[in-house]
Scaffold this motif. Structure first.
Motif, PDB file in Angstrom:
ATOM      1  N   PHE A 182      72.424  19.623  39.919  1.00 15.69           N
ATOM      2  CA  PHE A 182      72.433  18.858  41.302  1.00 15.69           C
ATOM      3  C   PHE A 182      71.554  17.816  41.568  1.00 15.69           C
ATOM      4  CE2 PHE A 182      74.088  23.460  41.859  1.00 15.69           C
ATOM      5  CZ  PHE A 182      75.602  22.978  41.851  1.00 15.69           C
ATOM      6  N   VAL A 183      70.372  18.275  40.894  1.00 14.36           N
ATOM      7  CA  VAL A 183      69.430  17.217  41.090  1.00 14.36           C
ATOM      8  C   VAL A 183      69.565  15.793  40.355  1.00 14.36           C
ATOM      9  CG1 VAL A 183      66.898  16.538  40.408  1.00 14.36           C
ATOM     10  CG2 VAL A 183      67.451  18.904  41.290  1.00 14.36           C
ATOM     11  N   ASP A 184      70.441  16.026  39.250  1.00 18.96           N
ATOM     12  CA  ASP A 184      70.996  14.676  38.528  1.00 18.96           C
ATOM     13  C   ASP A 184      71.554  13.843  39.380  1.00 18.96           C
ATOM     14  OD1 ASP A 184      69.603  15.407  36.377  1.00 18.96           O
ATOM     15  OD2 ASP A 184      71.406  16.240  35.173  1.00 18.96           O
ATOM     16  N   SER A 185      72.387  14.602  40.425  1.00 23.83           N
ATOM     17  CA  SER A 185      73.413  13.760  41.107  1.00 23.83           C
ATOM     18  C   SER A 185      73.022  13.226  42.390  1.00 23.83           C
ATOM     19  CB  SER A 185      74.734  14.455  41.314  1.00 23.83           C
ATOM     20  OG  SER A 185      74.284  15.469  42.299  1.00 23.83           O
ATOM     21  N   ILE A 186      71.743  13.455  42.797  1.00 20.39           N
ATOM     22  CA  ILE A 186      71.451  13.340  44.107  1.00 20.39           C
ATOM     23  C   ILE A 186      71.191  11.727  44.669  1.00 20.39           C
ATOM     24  CG2 ILE A 186      70.781  15.647  44.859  1.00 20.39           C
ATOM     25  CD1 ILE A 186      68.000  14.526  44.461  1.00 20.39           C
ATOM     26  N   ASP A 187      70.900  11.008  43.428  1.00 20.37           N
ATOM     27  CA  ASP A 187      70.734   9.561  43.763  1.00 20.37           C
ATOM     28  C   ASP A 187      71.618   8.964  43.311  1.00 20.37           C
ATOM     29  OD1 ASP A 187      69.844  10.173  41.134  1.00 20.37           O
ATOM     30  OD2 ASP A 187      67.860   8.848  41.193  1.00 20.37           O
ATOM     31  N   ALA A 188      72.667   9.404  42.962  1.00 22.44           N
ATOM     32  CA  ALA A 188      73.845   8.697  42.288  1.00 22.44           C
ATOM     33  C   ALA A 188      75.281   8.980  43.284  1.00 22.44           C
ATOM     34  CB  ALA A 188      74.332   9.298  41.041  1.00 22.44           C
ATOM     35  N   VAL A 189      76.275   8.154  43.279  1.00 21.07           N
ATOM     36  CA  VAL A 189      77.572   8.610  43.731  1.00 21.07           C
ATOM     37  C   VAL A 189      78.122   9.488  42.928  1.00 21.07           C
ATOM     38  CG1 VAL A 189      79.632   7.362  45.051  1.00 21.07           C
ATOM     39  CG2 VAL A 189      77.292   6.090  44.908  1.00 21.07           C
ATOM     40  N   MET A 204      62.462  25.970  48.668  1.00 16.37           N
ATOM     41  CA  MET A 204      63.083  25.314  47.417  1.00 16.37           C
ATOM     42  C   MET A 204      62.448  24.815  46.416  1.00 16.37           C
ATOM     43  SD  MET A 204      66.200  23.731  49.614  1.00 16.37           S
ATOM     44  CE  MET A 204      65.648  23.547  51.354  1.00 16.37           C
ATOM     45  N   VAL A 205      62.771  24.916  45.138  1.00 17.89           N
ATOM     46  CA  VAL A 205      62.269  24.230  44.216  1.00 17.89           C
ATOM     47  C   VAL A 205      63.397  23.406  43.450  1.00 17.89           C
ATOM     48  CG1 VAL A 205      60.945  24.274  41.915  1.00 17.89           C
ATOM     49  CG2 VAL A 205      60.448  25.916  43.669  1.00 17.89           C
ATOM     50  N   ALA A 206      63.106  22.033  43.525  1.00 19.75           N
ATOM     51  CA  ALA A 206      64.436  21.338  42.731  1.00 19.75           C
ATOM     52  C   ALA A 206      63.684  21.292  41.112  1.00 19.75           C
ATOM     53  CB  ALA A 206      64.163  19.795  43.388  1.00 19.75           C
ATOM     54  N   GLU A 207      64.666  21.648  40.214  1.00 18.74           N
ATOM     55  CA  GLU A 207      64.196  21.439  38.668  1.00 18.74           C
ATOM     56  C   GLU A 207      65.005  20.206  38.219  1.00 18.74           C
ATOM     57  OE1 GLU A 207      65.046  25.212  37.132  1.00 18.74           O
ATOM     58  OE2 GLU A 207      67.118  25.525  37.598  1.00 18.74           O
ATOM     59  N   GLY A 208      64.302  20.019  37.075  1.00 16.84           N
ATOM     60  CA  GLY A 208      64.925  18.880  36.457  1.00 16.84           C
ATOM     61  C   GLY A 208      64.687  17.614  37.042  1.00 16.84           C
ATOM     62  N   ILE A 209      63.757  17.181  37.597  1.00 19.23           N
ATOM     63  CA  ILE A 209      63.519  15.856  38.029  1.00 19.23           C
ATOM     64  C   ILE A 209      62.921  14.950  37.175  1.00 19.23           C
ATOM     65  CG2 ILE A 209      62.093  14.798  39.886  1.00 19.23           C
ATOM     66  CD1 ILE A 209      62.081  17.198  41.630  1.00 19.23           C
ATOM     67  N   GLU A 210      63.686  13.858  37.153  1.00 18.17           N
ATOM     68  CA  GLU A 210      63.538  12.913  36.115  1.00 18.17           C
ATOM     69  C   GLU A 210      62.960  11.730  36.500  1.00 18.17           C
ATOM     70  OE1 GLU A 210      66.935  13.082  33.095  1.00 18.17           O
ATOM     71  OE2 GLU A 210      65.890  15.001  32.321  1.00 18.17           O
ATOM     72  N   ARG A 211      63.399  11.376  37.770  1.00 18.90           N
ATOM     73  CA  ARG A 211      63.358  10.057  38.511  1.00 18.90           C
ATOM     74  C   ARG A 211      62.544  10.109  39.853  1.00 18.90           C
ATOM     75  NH1 ARG A 211      68.263  10.063  36.360  1.00 18.90           N
ATOM     76  NH2 ARG A 211      69.233  10.852  38.231  1.00 18.90           N
ATOM     77  N   GLY A 224      63.741  17.432  53.104  1.00 19.67           N
ATOM     78  CA  GLY A 224      62.716  18.430  53.476  1.00 19.67           C
ATOM     79  C   GLY A 224      62.688  19.433  52.066  1.00 19.67           C
ATOM     80  N   VAL A 225      63.016  19.188  50.955  1.00 20.18           N
ATOM     81  CA  VAL A 225      62.768  20.080  49.845  1.00 20.18           C
ATOM     82  C   VAL A 225      61.334  19.765  49.499  1.00 20.18           C
ATOM     83  CG1 VAL A 225      63.311  20.604  47.360  1.00 20.18           C
ATOM     84  CG2 VAL A 225      64.937  19.767  48.968  1.00 20.18           C
ATOM     85  N   GLU A 226      60.728  21.070  49.433  1.00 17.25           N
ATOM     86  CA  GLU A 226      59.163  21.093  49.262  1.00 17.25           C
ATOM     87  C   GLU A 226      58.315  20.817  47.905  1.00 17.25           C
ATOM     88  OE1 GLU A 226      55.958  23.184  51.776  1.00 17.25           O
ATOM     89  OE2 GLU A 226      57.696  24.145  51.757  1.00 17.25           O
ATOM     90  N   TYR A 227      59.145  21.565  47.045  1.00 19.81           N
ATOM     91  CA  TYR A 227      58.463  21.735  45.599  1.00 19.81           C
ATOM     92  C   TYR A 227      59.640  21.142  44.505  1.00 19.81           C
ATOM     93  CZ  TYR A 227      55.379  24.571  48.236  1.00 19.81           C
ATOM     94  OH  TYR A 227      54.557  24.990  49.235  1.00 19.81           O
ATOM     95  N   GLY A 228      59.018  20.694  43.596  1.00 20.73           N
ATOM     96  CA  GLY A 228      59.610  20.315  42.243  1.00 20.73           C
ATOM     97  C   GLY A 228      59.230  20.435  41.101  1.00 20.73           C
ATOM     98  N   GLN A 229      60.148  20.484  40.074  1.00 24.30           N
ATOM     99  CA  GLN A 229      59.638  20.519  38.755  1.00 24.30           C
ATOM    100  C   GLN A 229      60.317  19.555  37.708  1.00 24.30           C
ATOM    101  OE1 GLN A 229      60.486  24.515  37.735  1.00 24.30           O
ATOM    102  NE2 GLN A 229      60.399  24.346  35.373  1.00 24.30           N
ATOM    103  N   GLY A 230      59.888  18.864  36.505  1.00 22.06           N
ATOM    104  CA  GLY A 230      60.759  18.182  35.562  1.00 22.06           C
ATOM    105  C   GLY A 230      60.041  17.019  35.271  1.00 22.06           C
ATOM    106  N   TYR A 231      60.641  16.596  33.949  1.00 21.80           N
ATOM    107  CA  TYR A 231      59.818  15.615  33.257  1.00 21.80           C
ATOM    108  C   TYR A 231      59.317  14.509  33.938  1.00 21.80           C
ATOM    109  CZ  TYR A 231      62.486  18.020  29.478  1.00 21.80           C
ATOM    110  OH  TYR A 231      62.986  19.031  28.720  1.00 21.80           O
TER     111      TYR A 231
END
Ligand SMILES: Nc1nc2c(ncn2[C@@H]2O[C@H](COP(=O)(O)O[C@H]3[C@@H](O)[C@H](n4cnc5c(=O)[nH]c(N)nc54)O[C@@H]3COP(=O)(O)O)[C@@H](O)[C@H]2O)c(=O)[nH]1
Length: 470
Positions: A378-385, A406-413, A424-431
């Protein structure tokens, strides 16, 4: 096709996939295509089989799948369904350097999978071995052990260089002489053992546990607002004695299927003790997220192991987050009891890979958990259509409504960070923030961001350099 690929059928495929430790994927076949599979609606054209076995199974010896194009697989089908196994898996084991291994399809006299140099003349013909039978023969300078499966049209072959063997035999003479055994017996035993163990990933996992071949890495979890590290997810790794690094995706399923996951989890808890002990004394009390498989989640031993971990590390239960995938919540009623018990003891509970399984989202959010991890898909898609963009927004909205962290995982960008923050997502994890790292590196990162340490040291570049990009 709808009925064969509907939610009920897909759940059956997933179940078959999960409970068979060797299988990477189970799919529905139609007109030379996998129309859907345990990996989802991912059609793949595979064409006609390479051969058909005497008992009527189709075999594909070099399958390519579009979503793992660089890998090769073996497929076994019955006209309606196909089971897919990674080509390297049957021979994925630790073997002495002078042994070659192969799995043979007796139907077509074809090599399905091999390790090291392998010659066709070492293969048995079907008529040379009865089902379940085995023999040891000398071919040229190689001693060959052949074992035929008692159910499938397959054989395993191990070839040993005789010169090397003679050396081993010489050094083992003192052992053989007193018990009056012939060298042939030792050889047969040696080869039989190799041929038998090479079939078994669970056996390799057991041996890996005994030899302490597993180790943990830690991937930082950050607060998106200021990218401060608040904790880390502990991720298991396996470096086998031949140096090969095996990804958890390859062995966690096998450990679950073979009833070994409790031992793997216990080893993981033991290995993270030291890191957790340092975090326990840290002024910011960062936390560790530990993965639990469904089997762990429903086992009484897990609680005992968690309390041992707390006692040995001196950490409090609130510094431990237990990540459980949706699969662990298949029985929502029982899951609720376990979640409440763990939370009652102070542990925090998080639903991993949220939204990727077949559970109803509303059922899941009604479990009284602390956080959900928004899956990378889901994180992959959020800045794309993309269609999944709406799902991600819906998940976040639902979690807000239930006051879940909420922790969003796999954040790459950095663009993903911006959207997540605006939601309003507070936490994240990713490359984007950091790759999984050793315990020492993770502790150095945590240490460097405390005010006192930051005054005398520059924060490590892994987060610092990236901060400006977000
Ligand atoms: N039961 C247990 N399961 C475990 C344990 N350790 C790991 N696992 C599970 O194995 C799956 C694969 O894990 P891994 O290969 O370690 O991959 C993790 C991250 O490295 C990866 N990741 C993180 N950020 C990114 C990114 O930005 N891009 C990208 N391509 N990959 C990224 O994601 C995996 C973490 O996933 P999750 O757990 O869902 O948060 C995985 O399912 C593990 O859970 C164990 O000890 N026990």
């Amino acid at each position: 096709m709808e009925a064969r690929c509907g939610p009920v059928e897909r759940q059956r495929l997933q179940r078959s996939d999960v409970i068979h430790s060797y299988v990477q994927l189970v799919g529905v076949l139609e007109d030379g295509r996998i129309v859907c599979s345990s990996a989802g609606q991912t059609p793949a054209r595979i064409g006609p089989p390479d051969l058909v076995t005497s008992n009527g199974y189709d075999q594909w010896l070099n399958l390519r799948l579009p979503f793992a194009a660089e890998e090769r697989f073996i497929g076994i089908g019955n006209g309606k369904f196909i089971a897919v196994v990674h080509k390297a898996l049957p021979v994925d084991t630790t073997i002495p350097r002078h042994v070659s291994l192969a799995i043979i399809s007796l139907a077509g006299q074809r090599v399905l999978s091999s390790r090291r140099h392998f010659e066709r003349r070492w293969m048995p013909r079907r008529e040379e071995l009865k089902p379940g039978g085995h023999r040891t023969v000398l071919i040229g300078d190689r001693l060959i052990a052949q074992v035929r499966s008692d159910t499938m049209d397959l054989a395993a072959v191990a070839a040993l260089d005789e010169a090397d063997y003679q050396q081993e035999l010489a050094s083992a003479t003192w052992l053989l002489a007193p018990i009056g055994m012939g060298g042939g017996f030792l050889l047969a035993w040696l080869l039989w053992r190799v041929a038998a163990t090479q079939m078994s990933l669970p056996a390799a996992i057991r041996s890996g546990l005994r030899r302490r071949e597993f180790f943990p890495l830690f991937q930082p979890i950050v607060r998106l607002a200021d990218q401060r590290v608040v904790g880390a997810e502990a991720l298991i790794r396996w470096r086998r004695s031949d140096g090969q690094l095996v990804a958890p995706d390859r062995f966690i399923g096998a450990a679950e299927g073979a009833g070994l996951i409790g031992l793997v989890t216990a080893e993981m808890f033991r290995m993270v003790e030291k890191t957790l002990a340092v975090l326990a004394r840290h002024q910011d009390t960062p936390y560790l997220s530990l993965n639990l498989s469904p089997g762990d989640f429903h086992s009484d031993d897990t609680e005992q192991r968690l309390h041992t971990l707390l006692a040995r590390s001196g950490a409090s239960a609130s510094q431990v987050v237990l990540e459980i995938t949706e699969r662990g919540f298949a029985d929502i009623g029982h899951a609720r009891v376990v979640v409440n018990r763990l939370r009652g003891q102070g542990f925090r509970v998080s639903i991993d890979d949220f939204g990727t399984g077949y559970s109803s989202l509303s059922d899941l959010v009604r479990l009284d958990v602390d956080t959900i991890k928004i899956d990378k898909a889901f994180v992959d898609s959020i800045d794309a259509v993309a269609a999944t963009n709406h799902i991600a927004a819906h998940i976040v909205e639902m979690a807000h409504g239930m006051s879940l962290g909420m922790v969003a995982e796999g954040i790459e960008r950095g663009s993903q960070v911006q959207v997540l923050r605006s939601w309003g997502v507070e936490y994240g994890q990713g490359y984007f923030f950091a790759q999984p790292m050793s315990g020492d590196d993770f502790l150095a990162l945590v240490h460097a961001q405390t005010p006192r340490a930051a005054a005398c040291e520059r924060a490590p570049s892994v987060l610092g350099e990236l901060r400006d990009e977000a």
